[in-house]
Design a protein around this motif. Structure first.
Motif: not given
Length: 463
Positions: A147-155, A187-200, A240-246
């Motif tokens: 399980e991972y906790e992380f913080t998301l920034f608008e940066e 949801s844009g970030f969440y969906n991209a994260l879930m889709d990326s995990c599914k592909c990987l 981290k990649i998905v976040a930066q791509r958004h």
């Protein structure tokens, strides 16, 4: 996609068939360094096919690179007689193959590679495999989830540097635990994260807003052996990649500000026998806690204080080991007690498990999982009985925890404990322990000499 399914890939011959069917022009090949960062390069198909048999070279010194590519001293890699910073042979791992969602079909295959001698004992994935082999020799199968906790920034990486890491904009303005309002907006970030995990092929069991502005948590599903460690390492990289791509930014720092709680990387673990039967469950025992589970807990409780530097690998990691921020401060254990380092979770035979709450989100997944599995095996082999169960709030009753089970209070003290640990050297090897200690002492010495903003505010005018 043409060719065999990735889940069927097990041998070099399988990989060759996959390459001939898909006809990529380049393949991604990489490894995780000591901090757990994934280092990858594009390799032409022709070179990749040749490397399947002969191996592929990476710079051995890259294993000792710290965050930000700071070169740390590591005996046998960057210091010592005969060190020439040369390339070292790595063996491509056929069944590690994944698909990268942001790459084109002509270059979206990813394979991991393991270092061979002389650097092999220093690679974190090989270290986990060493401990796993110890389990397999005893007829044991290890299952883990993270399980991972992380913080998301608008940066962005550029904006945080321009701001000198001050006044950063969080992705949410306030605490929003499981709040659909925030989840829907993001949801844009969440969906991209879930889709990326599914592909990987990373089994993402859940992801949600946590208690804190911009604070989030993701839980990976159970997997057996090294696949679970690969999942965790790839998840951190992909997130981290998905976040930066958004145009966002994620940090897995153990504690990124004085106002924030610590960020954890909890590990769940259980064992099964070769037939797949669970070994932590015994209905004839109190709480269905089998003898093996009890001794596994005993080993963890005994060795967590000595192994802490692998769960908290940086100076910043020790900002997290503080009471009242849901971070453990001693090797205590208890059923469903989140103030303990070891939270025991009951249930069905297959769901009964141990949650180790010690690792920070910044820990190298291979090393953290190797520690949990290795310490538990060590306890089982010696039939170590755990101390008294903590049925109380450990933060309020630390005096009830035996001194030997309390954690080192500083990064430097933890380094010394690991260096002097005979079980660490038995489980992980002298070569790894010596090199790892050397890298951490260099980091400790570097940060000990720095003047902090807090010191300026406290002492500049009044000293």
């Amino acid at each position: 996609m043409s060719g065999p399914s990735l889940s069927s890939i097990a041998t070099v011959e399988d990989v060759v068939r996959l390459i001939h069917a898909r006809k990529p022009d380049h393949v991604n090949v990489g490894f995780a360094d000591m901090p757990g960062q994934l280092r990858v390069k594009y390799v032409s198909t022709e070179r990749f096919l040749a490397a399947l048999e002969k191996g592929l070279c990476f710079a051995g010194a890259a294993l000792a690179l710290d965050h930000g590519d700071v070169q740390r001293p590591a005996r046998g890699v960057s210091t010592g007689e005969g060190v020439v910073f040369g390339d070292r042979l790595c063996k491509i791992v056929p069944d590690s193959v994944r698909e990268i969602p942001w790459e084109s079909p002509t270059r979206n295959l990813l394979f991991l590679a393991d270092f061979e001698e002389p650097e092999g004992p220093l690679q974190s994935r090989n270290l986990y495999l060493r401990v796993l082999a110890r389990a397999r020799a005893q007829g044991l199968r290890a299952f883990h989830s993270s399980e991972y906790e992380f913080t998301l920034f608008e940066e962005t990486p550029r904006s945080i540097r321009e701001k000198d890491y001050r006044d950063l904009r969080l992705a949410t303005l306030d605490s929003s635990y499981h709040l659909m309002l925030r989840q829907g907006v993001g949801s844009g970030f969440y969906n991209a994260l879930m889709d990326s995990c599914k592909c990987l092929d990373i089994p993402l069991e859940g992801v949600h807003e946590e208690m804190g502005a911009g604070f989030m948590e993701a839980a990976l599903a159970y997997r057996e052996g090294v696949r679970a460690a690969d999942d965790a390492m790839l998840f951190k990289t992909a997130a981290k990649i998905v976040a930066q791509r958004h145009d966002k930014l994620i940090t897995f720092m153990a504690r990124w500000s004085n106002q924030a709680d610590g960020q954890s990387g909890h590990i769940h673990v259980s064992l099964r026998d070769e037939q797949g039967d669970p070994l932590f469950y015994d209905p004839s025992q109190p709480r269905n806690m089998s003898r093996r589970m009890r001794h596994f807990v005993g080993g963890l409780q005994a060795l967590l204080p000595e192994f802490l530097i692998l769960f908290g690998p940086t100076v910043n990691s020790f900002r997290r080991y503080q009471p009242w921020i849901f971070s453990p401060v001693a090797a205590s254990w208890g059923w469903e007690n989140r103030t303990c380092a070891l939270r025991l979770i009951g249930g069905s035979p297959y769901s009964q498990r141990i949650e180790c709450r010690v690792p920070g989100a910044d820990a190298n997944p291979y090393l953290a999982l190797a520690c949990v599995l290795g310490a538990g095996l060590w306890g089982m082999e010696r039939e170590i009985e755990p101390g008294e169960e903590s049925t109380w709030n450990v933060y309020e009753n630390l005096d009830k925890v035996a001194p030997k089970h309390r954690f080192p209070r500083s990064f430097g003290e933890a380094i010394g404990r690991f260096d002097a640990s005979a079980p660490a050297r038995e489980l992980f090897g002298d070569r790894f322990v010596d090199a790892y200690v050397e890298t951490k002492r260099a980091q400790d010495e570097e940060f000990a000499a720095l003047v902090t903003d807090v010191e300026l505010r406290r002492f500049f005018e009044f000293a």
